[in-house]
Every structure is written in structure tokens, then in C-alpha cells.
Write a protein that holds these residues in place. Structure first.
Motif, PDB file in Angstrom:
ATOM      1  N   GLN A  93       0.832  -1.207   0.000  1.00  0.00           N
ATOM      2  CA  GLN A  93       0.000   0.000   0.000  1.00  0.00           C
ATOM      3  C   GLN A  93       0.864   1.253   0.000  1.00  0.00           C
ATOM      4  O   GLN A  93       0.581   2.217  -0.708  1.00  0.00           O
ATOM      5  CB  GLN A  93      -0.885   0.017   1.255  1.00  0.00           C
ATOM      6  CG  GLN A  93      -1.987  -1.026   1.252  1.00  0.00           C
ATOM      7  CD  GLN A  93      -2.884  -0.887   2.460  1.00  0.00           C
ATOM      8  OE1 GLN A  93      -3.442   0.180   2.722  1.00  0.00           O
ATOM      9  NE2 GLN A  93      -3.044  -1.949   3.220  1.00  0.00           N
ATOM     10  N   THR A  94       1.935   1.233   0.795  1.00  0.00           N
ATOM     11  CA  THR A  94       2.884   2.344   0.814  1.00  0.00           C
ATOM     12  C   THR A  94       3.950   2.057  -0.226  1.00  0.00           C
ATOM     13  O   THR A  94       4.785   1.170  -0.049  1.00  0.00           O
ATOM     14  CB  THR A  94       3.525   2.504   2.202  1.00  0.00           C
ATOM     15  OG1 THR A  94       2.497   2.678   3.179  1.00  0.00           O
ATOM     16  CG2 THR A  94       4.455   3.702   2.226  1.00  0.00           C
ATOM     17  N   LEU A  95       3.903   2.792  -1.325  1.00  0.00           N
ATOM     18  CA  LEU A  95       4.787   2.513  -2.447  1.00  0.00           C
ATOM     19  C   LEU A  95       6.233   2.823  -2.088  1.00  0.00           C
ATOM     20  O   LEU A  95       6.518   3.694  -1.262  1.00  0.00           O
ATOM     21  CB  LEU A  95       4.355   3.323  -3.671  1.00  0.00           C
ATOM     22  CG  LEU A  95       2.920   3.087  -4.153  1.00  0.00           C
ATOM     23  CD1 LEU A  95       2.626   3.964  -5.371  1.00  0.00           C
ATOM     24  CD2 LEU A  95       2.679   1.621  -4.484  1.00  0.00           C
ATOM     25  N   SER A  96       7.153   2.114  -2.745  1.00  0.00           N
ATOM     26  CA  SER A  96       8.579   2.296  -2.465  1.00  0.00           C
ATOM     27  C   SER A  96       9.266   3.211  -3.469  1.00  0.00           C
ATOM     28  O   SER A  96      10.482   3.323  -3.459  1.00  0.00           O
ATOM     29  CB  SER A  96       9.281   0.927  -2.461  1.00  0.00           C
ATOM     30  OG  SER A  96       9.225   0.322  -3.748  1.00  0.00           O
ATOM     31  N   VAL A  97       8.486   3.858  -4.328  1.00  0.00           N
ATOM     32  CA  VAL A  97       9.091   4.761  -5.306  1.00  0.00           C
ATOM     33  C   VAL A  97       9.656   5.995  -4.606  1.00  0.00           C
ATOM     34  O   VAL A  97       9.191   6.395  -3.543  1.00  0.00           O
ATOM     35  CB  VAL A  97       8.062   5.194  -6.383  1.00  0.00           C
ATOM     36  CG1 VAL A  97       7.704   4.035  -7.286  1.00  0.00           C
ATOM     37  CG2 VAL A  97       6.812   5.778  -5.733  1.00  0.00           C
ATOM     38  N   VAL A  98      10.682   6.599  -5.224  1.00  0.00           N
ATOM     39  CA  VAL A  98      11.330   7.796  -4.683  1.00  0.00           C
ATOM     40  C   VAL A  98      10.857   8.995  -5.497  1.00  0.00           C
ATOM     41  O   VAL A  98      11.130   9.094  -6.697  1.00  0.00           O
ATOM     42  CB  VAL A  98      12.866   7.668  -4.747  1.00  0.00           C
ATOM     43  CG1 VAL A  98      13.526   8.909  -4.178  1.00  0.00           C
ATOM     44  CG2 VAL A  98      13.324   6.423  -4.003  1.00  0.00           C
ATOM     45  N   ASP A  99      10.148   9.911  -4.850  1.00  0.00           N
ATOM     46  CA  ASP A  99       9.500  11.018  -5.555  1.00  0.00           C
ATOM     47  C   ASP A  99      10.486  11.907  -6.307  1.00  0.00           C
ATOM     48  O   ASP A  99      10.159  12.454  -7.361  1.00  0.00           O
ATOM     49  CB  ASP A  99       8.704  11.868  -4.564  1.00  0.00           C
ATOM     50  CG  ASP A  99       7.444  11.167  -4.075  1.00  0.00           C
ATOM     51  OD1 ASP A  99       7.112  10.100  -4.629  1.00  0.00           O
ATOM     52  OD2 ASP A  99       6.796  11.674  -3.143  1.00  0.00           O
ATOM     53  N   SER A 100      11.688  12.077  -5.785  1.00  0.00           N
ATOM     54  CA  SER A 100      12.637  13.014  -6.390  1.00  0.00           C
ATOM     55  C   SER A 100      13.333  12.454  -7.626  1.00  0.00           C
ATOM     56  O   SER A 100      13.997  13.198  -8.349  1.00  0.00           O
ATOM     57  CB  SER A 100      13.697  13.427  -5.361  1.00  0.00           C
ATOM     58  OG  SER A 100      14.408  12.282  -4.903  1.00  0.00           O
ATOM     59  N   MET A 150      -1.359   9.227  -8.271  1.00  0.00           N
ATOM     60  CA  MET A 150      -1.100   7.989  -7.554  1.00  0.00           C
ATOM     61  C   MET A 150      -1.220   6.754  -8.457  1.00  0.00           C
ATOM     62  O   MET A 150      -0.426   5.815  -8.343  1.00  0.00           O
ATOM     63  CB  MET A 150      -2.083   7.858  -6.380  1.00  0.00           C
ATOM     64  CG  MET A 150      -1.820   6.638  -5.503  1.00  0.00           C
ATOM     65  SD  MET A 150      -0.148   6.586  -4.807  1.00  0.00           S
ATOM     66  CE  MET A 150      -0.242   7.968  -3.664  1.00  0.00           C
ATOM     67  N   GLY A 151      -2.181   6.759  -9.369  1.00  0.00           N
ATOM     68  CA  GLY A 151      -2.347   5.607 -10.250  1.00  0.00           C
ATOM     69  C   GLY A 151      -1.132   5.355 -11.118  1.00  0.00           C
ATOM     70  O   GLY A 151      -0.720   4.204 -11.332  1.00  0.00           O
ATOM     71  N   GLN A 152      -0.518   6.418 -11.616  1.00  0.00           N
ATOM     72  CA  GLN A 152       0.679   6.274 -12.442  1.00  0.00           C
ATOM     73  C   GLN A 152       1.879   5.827 -11.602  1.00  0.00           C
ATOM     74  O   GLN A 152       2.713   5.046 -12.051  1.00  0.00           O
ATOM     75  CB  GLN A 152       0.992   7.593 -13.146  1.00  0.00           C
ATOM     76  CG  GLN A 152      -0.013   7.975 -14.213  1.00  0.00           C
ATOM     77  CD  GLN A 152      -0.047   6.963 -15.360  1.00  0.00           C
ATOM     78  OE1 GLN A 152       0.971   6.655 -15.964  1.00  0.00           O
ATOM     79  NE2 GLN A 152      -1.239   6.440 -15.644  1.00  0.00           N
ATOM     80  N   ARG A 153       1.961   6.297 -10.371  1.00  0.00           N
ATOM     81  CA  ARG A 153       3.048   5.858  -9.484  1.00  0.00           C
ATOM     82  C   ARG A 153       2.972   4.349  -9.260  1.00  0.00           C
ATOM     83  O   ARG A 153       3.989   3.657  -9.217  1.00  0.00           O
ATOM     84  CB  ARG A 153       2.963   6.577  -8.134  1.00  0.00           C
ATOM     85  CG  ARG A 153       3.178   8.070  -8.200  1.00  0.00           C
ATOM     86  CD  ARG A 153       3.241   8.646  -6.802  1.00  0.00           C
ATOM     87  NE  ARG A 153       3.045  10.092  -6.803  1.00  0.00           N
ATOM     88  CZ  ARG A 153       3.186  10.855  -5.743  1.00  0.00           C
ATOM     89  NH1 ARG A 153       3.506  10.315  -4.586  1.00  0.00           N
ATOM     90  NH2 ARG A 153       2.999  12.152  -5.814  1.00  0.00           N
ATOM     91  N   ALA A 176      -6.503   1.298  -2.636  1.00  0.00           N
ATOM     92  CA  ALA A 176      -6.897   2.028  -1.429  1.00  0.00           C
ATOM     93  C   ALA A 176      -6.786   3.532  -1.591  1.00  0.00           C
ATOM     94  O   ALA A 176      -7.569   4.289  -1.025  1.00  0.00           O
ATOM     95  CB  ALA A 176      -6.048   1.563  -0.244  1.00  0.00           C
ATOM     96  N   ALA A 177      -5.784   3.989  -2.360  1.00  0.00           N
ATOM     97  CA  ALA A 177      -5.571   5.435  -2.512  1.00  0.00           C
ATOM     98  C   ALA A 177      -5.861   5.917  -3.928  1.00  0.00           C
ATOM     99  O   ALA A 177      -5.446   7.009  -4.311  1.00  0.00           O
ATOM    100  CB  ALA A 177      -4.132   5.788  -2.131  1.00  0.00           C
TER     101      ALA A 177
END
Length: 529
Positions: A93-100, A150-153, A176-177
Motif C-alpha cells: 500500500q505504501t509505495l517504495s518509489v522515490v518522488d525526487s 497515484m495511479g501512475q506511481r 486504497a488510494a
């Protein structure tokens, strides 16, 4: 469920998996088989063992007994590295992608391609583009992940899994999100990946997703497999009964709905004067809004994500400043500039993000549930510990808290029981409110806990006369809980459903019609489709 030609890939086979923590058995001889080209739904209460099973697959936990087999290779335990090498990919549920980082940089994070000692960005971006195409993502390899919806992430996370040749994909509460449109797009991607031969374990609380996507379903309860079947021919009632472990109680009945500034007429046929009256309220991202909620009435706010539902609730609670309009509680006009003002007036909010906005994870269950109650119970400035224990004991019984252990940290409870702690602050015998605002009251909560929360809210309205206004993106929840529902689109109330007209189909039709056409405010009569 879409019927399309499928490729058969490696099979995931779990046999006799057992795991205990301090004498408590979280998994008790679990068997699970997921062939390639199949979506297997994993259901169960919070605390049933789903998360423990997933973490054993991902290498975070070492099972005490049993085996995990992927494509013929058998393991007594997996390390995180071995799990990836075996072809297991878990999307939490908590994605591991790095936003930066860019999309391509995220996909190749930890497995960068180098050339002459330098990262070969062009090659990475070319491969990333093909992986994004495979999951039908609309983003570019060079886009910053932090700027994506969020869907693309989530699709980037799945593309990353595919870059590591994943053959088993575990999706933990993947929608969920997500908005309704993003959830629909993800469902199509899951169908595509199933057709490509992946074995997919789909963990969800939403039975509509199970009905659409799953080929088979397994239910865990208290660490054991209590139900396993093919989805063909299964009814929703059978699924609910399997998860609950007994015939599920009926949801609160739907009574006749009202309109405008007059609250609904309850089952006794006596119209009630509004307890909460909102007139021409405006704020950032919504308005003007007119609504009324009567004594003992439960009113839903239904709309797509971004419709303004949450902003409206937060403004009523004083978390946001209103730009114009009035709010009345009975005969009193209130203007909450901060949450403390709202609480003093008798308005409380249970936020959607309970972990970040509603819960103190390190505090005990009792302290979390009785935070607003400590001072009223105190005598001469000294905490009344005996009184607090008595109130918590009664509250635990009322909401069905499990385990009912007052000193256990809130972080140790399942999501459904954490929500009961936050909800319990405003419904215990020593601390009531006139108006209760709920934002996504059962988001991420299992079927059994949902039913219990619905019953608690229904009893609060019926027995104490509390006016309840809740926002939800789940039409099934609105039908189960609300006496009537207001349709919210682009920051405005554009319609109303009640009585026999309050159905999932009518809700979906109304909200999508309103969002597409930006309709002016209107009333949807009873019986509307």
C-alpha cells in the motif's frame, strides 16, 4: 471477469506455512496455490495473517515451518534478495518509489545499467519505455515520480517489478488510494498481466474487485485457511459469510430521504429539525454548499476523489477556513477557526488517514481512545485512572475492540481496530458530540470490521441522536450506512438520493453524470436509476 487468451507461467505454491510471534501463531499451516495466468484473491479480517504471509513471501519474515515454491524451486525461507531472484514482486500500500527521481531512475534503482563506469541513462530510458508500455502507463521515463498521480506511481512500481523478471505479483490493497478511474485502469492492467502469465495474489477488502478480477479466492482467519474456492458461481453474500466466519448481520436499513433544509423522516415517521445546518458555505476547492443533517440522521457525501468532500468536512471541523457562508448547530451559529473551536461546539472529525492524522502509534490503546476524555474525568486536576479504565472497558465492548488490552500500543492493532480506537474518542460514555464527521470511515478495513463500525455508527445516531455526516468513495458503503446521500461534484452538492433510490447503480450513474456534465444543483428523486 474478462475472458481472454492467457499464457501459463510459473506456479506459486505455499505448503504448511507457519509463523509465530511470542507464542501467538500468526500463520498456522497455510496452503495456497496460484498457477501462472490466474488472479487469486486473498481475503480476511485485519490480523487474519495476510500481511504475515506477504512478508514471508517477500523475505521480511522467516517462517517457522512450511515451504514456498516458485516455478519448481522450493525454499524453506526467502531473504529479500532471494525473493526478488525467485521472481516474487510485492506492491505494498505504501509505495517504495522515490518522488525526487525520474520514472526510469526508479525502475532501475539498485540495478542500474552502466557503461564505461557511468550510468547508461539512454539505455535505461529505452527499456523503461517498453516496460511502461507493457503496463499501459501514460507517463514518460523522464517524468519525476513525485509529480505523477497515484495511479501512475503504482504502474511505475509494477513496471519496476517486471524489470526484474517477476513471475509472481502480490498486490496489497492496490486501490486504497486510487480514484475510481485509476482503479478501473489498474483492473485492466491486472487483466493484461494475468493474460501474460503472471501468478497474481490480490489482497483487498473490496468485494467488487474480487468479483471482477479473481479466478479463485482464499480466506484467512486467525492464521488459518478457512475457505478456498473458485470464484465461478460465488455470490457476494457467500464471500462476506466466509470472511466473517458466520452469517453476516444485515446492514442498517435505509429509511426515506429528504431534501433541502429539512432533515430526513426516520422510520418512526416523525420529521426532525436539522441539528447541523449549512448555508452557502464556501472554501478553497468547494462551494457554495447547502445541506442539513437531522438529529439521529446519517447522511453520506458521495463523489469522486477531488470532488471537494474532504475539504468540506475539514472546513466544518475548523481545519480549513471558510471564505463565506454560515454553519448552525440547532439554534446556534458557529464559525470554527480551528479544531478546538469545533470540538467546543460539539463537532468532531474522524479523518481518512488515521495513521497520520488520527492515531498516536506509540501511545496505548486506552490513551488513544480517551484523549479528549481524560480532563472531564479528572478530579481536582488529577487523572481518574480507575474511571478511565472503566470507560475504556465499556468502550472496548461497545466497538468490539480486539484485543481489548488497554496498555497495548496502538501500532500493534490491526487497521480496523485502530479505526475503532479513533472512533471511540467521540462515542464513549464520558465524551459525546452533537455532530460526528467521518471521512472514508472504513478505508482499508476488512469486511467484518466494516460491519461492526457500521453498527456502532448506526447505534450512535439512533440511541444518542448524533447527527452523522460522512464522506465515502465506496458506493457499497454509502448504501449500507446512509439514510440518504448527497452527490458531490466539483465542490458542489449536485444531487440527492434516498429511500429506494439509494442504490449503488444510482450513485455511480449520478456522480459520473454530474462530473461529466457539471450539472447545476438538482434533486434525484426516489426510485431514480
Amino acid at each position: 471477469m474478462t475472458d481472454r487468451t492467457r499464457t501459463t507461467g510459473p506456479t506459486l505454491r505455499i505448503s504448511g506455512l507457519t509463523k509465530s510471534f511470542g507464542g501467538v501463531r500468526a500463520l498456522d499451516g497455510v496452503d495456497l496455490t496460484v498457477p501462472g495466468g490466474q488472479v487469486h484473491a486473498l481475503l480476511g479480517h485485519n490480523g487474519a495473517g495476510k500481511s504475515t504471509l506477504i512478508k514471508c513471501l517477500g523475505g521480511a519474515f522467516a517462517p517457522d515451518a512450511g515451504t514456498i515454491e516458485v516455478g519448481g524451486d522450493r525454499y524453506a525461507r526467502l531473504s529479500p534478495r532471494q525473493s526478488i531472484a525467485a521472481g516474487v514482486a510485492i506492491i505494498f500500500q505504501t509505495l517504495s518509489v522515490v518522488d525526487s527521481l525520474t520514472v526510469a531512475e526508479n525502475i532501475f534503482l539498485g540495478q542500474e545499467w552502466t557503461r564505461c563506469g557511468r550510468i547508461d541513462r539512454r539505455a535505461q530510458e529505452e527499456v523503461a519505455a517498453s516496460l511502461l508500455a507493457r503496463v499501459a502507463a501514460s507517463c514518460s521515463p523522464r517524468d519525476r515520480v513525485g509529480e505523477l498521480p497515484m495511479g501512475q506511481r503504482q504502474l511505475v512500481e509494477i513496471a519496476k517489478a517486471l524489470s526484474r523478471s517477476a513471475s509472481v505479483l502480490v498486490l496489497d490493497e492496490p486501490t486504497a488510494a486510487l480514484s475510481g478511474a485509476e482503479s478501473e485502469a489498474l483492473a485492466e492492467r491486472v487483466e493484461d498481466l494475468r493474460a501474460q502469465g503472471l501468478a497474481i495474489v490480490y489482497v483487498t477488502h473490496l468485494l467488487a474487485e474480487v468479483e471482477r478480477l479473481a479466478d479463485a479466492v482464499t480466506v484467512l482467519r486467525d492464521g488459518r485457511v478457512t475457505h478456498h474456492s473458485a470464484m465461478s458461481g460465488r455470490t457476494r453474500r457467500e464471500l462476506v459469510d466466509a470472511v466473517v466466519g458466520r452469517p453476516a448481520p444485515d446492514a442498517p436499513g435505509v429509511t426515506a430521504g429528504g431534501a433541502g433544509q429539512v432533515a430526513a423522516t426516520p422510520a418512526d415517521g416523525v420529521p426532525r429539525v436539522p441539528r447541523l445546518l449549512v448555508n452557502r458555505l464556501r472554501g478553497p476547492g468547494f462551494g457554495p454548499v447547502d445541506l442539513a443533517v437531522g438529529e439521529g440522521e446519517i447522511v453520506g457525501l458521495y463523489g469522486l476523489i477531488g470532488s471537494g468532500r474532504t475539504r468540506l468536512l475539514e472546513t466544518l471541523y475548523g481545519r480549513r477556513r471558510a471564505a463565506a457562508g454560515t454553519v448552525r448547530l440547532g439554534e446556534r451559529t458557529v464559525a470554527p477557526a480551528r479544531p478546538a473551536d469545533a470540538l467546543a461546539a460539539g463537532i468532531a472529525l474522524v479523518p481518512a488517514d488515521r495513521r497520520r492524522q488520527g492515531l498516536f502509534p506509540r501511545l496505548s490503546a486506552q490513551d488513544n481512545a480517551l484523549l479528549p476524555t481524560v480532563r472531564p474525568l479528572a478530579r481536582h486536576g488529577v487523572r481518574a485512572l480507575r474511571g478511565e479504565r472503566r470507560v475504556f472497558s465499556a468502550l472496548s465492548q461497545a466497538v468490539g475492540l480486539r484485543p481489548a488490552r488497554p496498555r497495548l500500543p496502538a501500532s500493534a492493532f490491526s487497521g480496523g481496530n485502530q479505526q475503532k480506537l479513533v472512533l471511540g474518542r467521540w462515542i464513549n460514555e464520558a465524551r459525546g458530540v452533537d455532530v460526528l464527521l467521518l471521512d472514508e470511515p472504513t478505508q482499508g478495513v476488512d469486511v467484518g470490521a466494516r460491519q461492526e463500525i457500521y453498527q456502532v455508527v448506526a447505534a450512535l445516531a439512533a440511541e444518542r441522536g448524533t447527527a452523522v455526516l460522512f464522506a465515502s468513495s465506496d458506493p457499497e458503503e454509502v448504501v449500507a450506512l446512509a439514510h440518504r446521500c448527497l452527490i458531490v461534484s466539483r465542490g458542489r452538492v449536485v444531487g440527492e438520493l434516498g429511500g429506494t433510490g439509494l442504490t449503488e447503480a444510482a450513485l455511480l450513474a449520478a456522480v459520473h453524470d454530474a462530473d461529466d456534465n457539471a450539472l447545476p444543483s438538482r434533486h434525484v428523486s426516489e426510485g431514480a436509476a
